[in-house]
Design a protein around this motif. Sequence first.
Motif, short mmCIF file in Angstrom:
data_model
loop_
_atom_site.label_atom_id
_atom_site.label_comp_id
_atom_site.label_asym_id
_atom_site.label_seq_id
_atom_site.Cartn_x
_atom_site.Cartn_y
_atom_site.Cartn_z
N LYS A 1 0.85 -1.20 0.00
CA LYS A 1 0.00 0.00 0.00
C LYS A 1 0.88 1.24 0.00
O LYS A 1 1.99 1.22 0.54
N GLY A 2 0.40 2.31 -0.59
CA GLY A 2 1.18 3.54 -0.68
C GLY A 2 0.29 4.74 -0.81
O GLY A 2 -0.92 4.62 -1.04
N ILE A 3 0.85 5.91 -0.68
CA ILE A 3 0.10 7.17 -0.82
C ILE A 3 0.73 7.95 -1.97
O ILE A 3 1.91 8.30 -1.93
N LYS A 4 -0.05 8.22 -3.02
CA LYS A 4 0.47 8.94 -4.19
C LYS A 4 0.40 10.45 -3.96
O LYS A 4 -0.53 10.95 -3.32
N THR A 5 1.38 11.17 -4.51
CA THR A 5 1.41 12.63 -4.44
C THR A 5 1.35 13.20 -5.85
O THR A 5 1.38 12.45 -6.84
N ASP A 6 1.26 14.53 -5.95
CA ASP A 6 1.13 15.16 -7.27
C ASP A 6 2.30 14.83 -8.18
O ASP A 6 2.14 14.72 -9.40
N ASP A 7 3.51 14.73 -7.61
CA ASP A 7 4.69 14.47 -8.44
C ASP A 7 5.12 13.00 -8.35
O ASP A 7 6.27 12.67 -8.56
N PHE A 8 4.17 12.13 -8.05
CA PHE A 8 4.47 10.71 -7.95
C PHE A 8 4.90 10.15 -9.31
O PHE A 8 4.29 10.42 -10.33
N TRP A 9 5.99 9.36 -9.30
CA TRP A 9 6.48 8.74 -10.54
C TRP A 9 6.17 7.25 -10.54
O TRP A 9 5.67 6.71 -11.51
N GLY A 10 6.45 6.55 -9.41
CA GLY A 10 6.17 5.13 -9.36
C GLY A 10 6.92 4.46 -8.22
O GLY A 10 7.41 5.11 -7.31
N TYR A 11 7.02 3.11 -8.32
CA TYR A 11 7.69 2.32 -7.29
C TYR A 11 8.87 1.58 -7.90
O TYR A 11 8.75 0.94 -8.97
N LYS A 12 10.00 1.62 -7.21
CA LYS A 12 11.18 0.84 -7.58
C LYS A 12 11.10 -0.51 -6.86
O LYS A 12 10.71 -0.58 -5.70
N ILE A 13 11.49 -1.57 -7.56
CA ILE A 13 11.50 -2.93 -6.99
C ILE A 13 12.94 -3.43 -7.01
O ILE A 13 13.58 -3.44 -8.07
N MET A 14 13.44 -3.84 -5.83
CA MET A 14 14.80 -4.36 -5.71
C MET A 14 14.76 -5.78 -5.13
O MET A 14 13.79 -6.15 -4.46
N ARG A 15 15.85 -6.54 -5.37
CA ARG A 15 15.94 -7.92 -4.86
C ARG A 15 17.37 -8.24 -4.49
O ARG A 15 18.32 -7.76 -5.12
N SER A 16 17.53 -9.10 -3.43
CA SER A 16 18.86 -9.55 -3.03
C SER A 16 18.79 -11.02 -2.66
O SER A 16 17.78 -11.49 -2.13
N ASP A 17 19.88 -11.77 -2.97
CA ASP A 17 19.98 -13.18 -2.57
C ASP A 17 21.02 -13.35 -1.45
O ASP A 17 21.46 -14.46 -1.17
N LYS A 18 21.43 -12.23 -0.82
CA LYS A 18 22.38 -12.28 0.28
C LYS A 18 21.63 -12.49 1.61
O LYS A 18 20.49 -12.03 1.77
N GLU A 19 22.27 -13.15 2.54
CA GLU A 19 21.68 -13.32 3.86
C GLU A 19 21.83 -12.01 4.65
O GLU A 19 22.90 -11.41 4.68
N ASN A 20 20.72 -11.56 5.27
CA ASN A 20 20.72 -10.30 6.02
C ASN A 20 21.33 -9.16 5.19
O ASN A 20 22.34 -8.56 5.56
#
Length: 657
Positions: free
Chosen positions: A388-407
Motif C-alpha cells: 500500500k502507498g500514498i500517491k502525491t502530485d509528483d508521484f512517478w512510481g515504485y522501484k523494486i529491488m531484490r537480493s539473494d544475500k543473507e541479512n
Amino acid sequence: MKKMMKHIILLIFILQGYSNFAQNELVKTKSIDGTILVKWFPEELVNADGFDVFRSENGGAYIKLNESPIKIDIEEIANEQDQELKNYKQMAARYVEGAQDEPLLKFYILVKSMVSDDFAKFIGIRYDDHNVIKGKNYRYKIERTANNSQLGISEEESLETDLPVAPPKETRLAFQSGSRNTFTWLPETDRYFAVNAYRRADGETTFTKINNTPIIPGQAPDEFGIIRYPDYFFEDTLVTKASYYYVFKAIDAFGDEGQGSPEIFVKSLDETPPAKVSDITLSNTDTEITIGWDKSRSNDVKGYNVYRSFNGDTTYVQRNDKLLTGTSFVDPIDRPGTYMYHIEALDEAKNSSLSELKYIIVSDLTPPPNPYDLGVNVEPGKVSLTWKGIKTDDFWGYKIMRSDKENPTKDDFQLIIPEPLKEEKYENILAGESELALYYAVAAVDTFNNESEWLISDKVMTPDTVSPQAPVIVNVTSQEESVNLQWIASPDLDVVGYQVFRCEKSDKNWVSINDDLGVDALTFSDKNPVQGEMLCYKVVAKDDAGNISPASNVFTIKSKSKDISGEQRINLSGSKYRKNKKQVELEWEEDKDFQYRGYMVFRSENDGKLSPASALLTTTTYEDKSIQENTNYQYQIKAYTVKGVVLISNIQTITIK
C-alpha cells in the motif's frame, strides 16, 4: 504519396463521370454545315465487333445507314502520318486487345475521342450523316453488331444550327490554401461532357487555358462508400502571390467549347509567418514563473500566445486566456518540475510562428510518502508482491529491488525493473530457478527521483522447480515370466526415487508398473509382462520437491512366451439336447487373456475318436443337428489364438434317447 493518392481519387471520379454520361444519354447528335453528327458512348468504350447506325425520319421506321459495322480499324495504324494520333491509335489497339483493366489507358482514350474527330471515327463511336434534308426531324438508334443489342436512341435533331453549349452553372471557389485554388460548379452531365479552365492574372487582359485534359465531373464512392461528387473538380496549384480571374467553359460531346462562365476573382493569401520572438527569459518563485521576451520584428504581428508543457510531456497547452499584446506573462504553478515554454507570434492573417524551446527547473527535495503493508505470495516459479502507498502530485512510481544475500544491506540489493511501476503490485517470474532464499525491497520515487524509505520483506524461500536429470537404462533382460531392468542413477543429490513405465509397442500406451522405488533402487523386475510381445521400458527420477526428470532412454525387448498349447483354458459350460428341435446346443466361455482367430467343435460317438464337427467359428455357441437316437456323443472345443496357440476345453457327454 499523398499527392499521388489525390490524383488517383480524382481519376476515379473522372472515369465515373464518363460512365455516368454514358448511362444517362448514350447517343448524342449535333447539326453543322448541312450534316448531322452522331456520336455514342458505350460502357466498354471500344467494341471490337462494332456498331450499326439506324435513322428514323419524322417519327417513321428506323433504316440502317451503314453497310458494314462501324468499328475500330487496326490496319489504319500503320499508315498514320500524325505521330501523336498514331500513338493514341496504338493505345486503343492495346486496350481492345485486353488491357481494359488499366484505368489511365481508358482515360487517355476517352479524352482523345472527345477532342479528335479522326480518333473518334477510328475507334468506331462517330458517324456523319450527310443525307439529311432541312425541315425534317431525325432520330438515331445505335445497336451492337455482335448481338443486335440496343445501345441507345438520340434526342430528335434537325438541320437547324445548334447553339454553343452554355457555361457551367454555379461556378465558385471551393477553397483556397497557399498556392492552391480549387473550384467547383453544378455538374450537368446531361448537358455537357467536360469543362475547360481559363485564368488571367490581375492586370492582364488575356485568359489562358490551364488544364491539360478536359475536366470531367463524375460521382464515385468516397472512403465511406457513399456515392457523391468530389469536393472540387479542378485544382490550380501554380499560383503565386498575385490575384487571378478564372472562367470555365463547357465542352459538348463533340469536343466543342461553349461560352465562358462569369469571372471569379481570387485574391492572393498571406501565408508568410511572422518572425519568431527571441531573448526569452524565465524566473520563478514557489508559486509562479515569469516569462519575458523581445517582440517579433514583423510589422503585422497582432499578438502572442504562451504554450507550456510539464516534465517532458509532448503536449503543449496554451496558458493565456486571450491574445497578449505585451511581451511578458506570469504563469501560476502548483508543483515542482521541469516547465517548458514556446511563445507564439500571430499576425493579422493568422499566420503564426513558434519560438525556440525555453525551460526552467523548479526544484523539489521532499521524498514521497513511504509504502507499507508489504505482502508476499510464493508459488512455483513466481513470487507475487503487493503493498500500500500514498500517491502525491509528483508521484512517478515504485522501484523494486531484490537480493539473494543473507541479512542484506542496501548495497546488496539490485533493481529488477527498468522503470518505476505505477501499480502497487509486482510478479517476479523465476522460471527455471532452483530453491532460493530472497529478500525484496519496495520504494516510492517522485519525478525528481526523490526516494522514500525502503519497505523490505522477510526472507522469501522459493520452491525448487528444476527437474532432476534423467537416469539411463543400461541393461534389460527377459526370462520366462519376467523382464529385468538395470539403470544408472540420476546425478542430482535431491533425487528420492524412480518410476518405471512400460508399454506394448503395438499401442504405445505407457503405464506405470511399480510402487515407490527408493533412491538406491537401480534395478526392477517386471513380474507380469505380456508374454511374447515387443515391450518398451523407460525410467524417470523424482526429487524431494516432487519434480519429475525427463524420461530415460527407451529400451525395447521381446518378452519370452510360455508354451501353453493344449492347456485347458476354454470352459464348455453349457450343452443340452433339444428334443423338439432334434439338435444339441453347445455354449462355451473363452480365456480373456488371449485374442482368438476362431473355434472348432470336435465330436465322437460312443467314446470313439474326436473328429471335427464344424468349420472355424467366430462365435461361442454351436448347434449340432446331425445326431441320431440311442447314441452317446462326446464334445470338446478347440480355440485358435492369433499367435498360433491352441487351447482346449473340457469334454462333455450327451446321450440321445
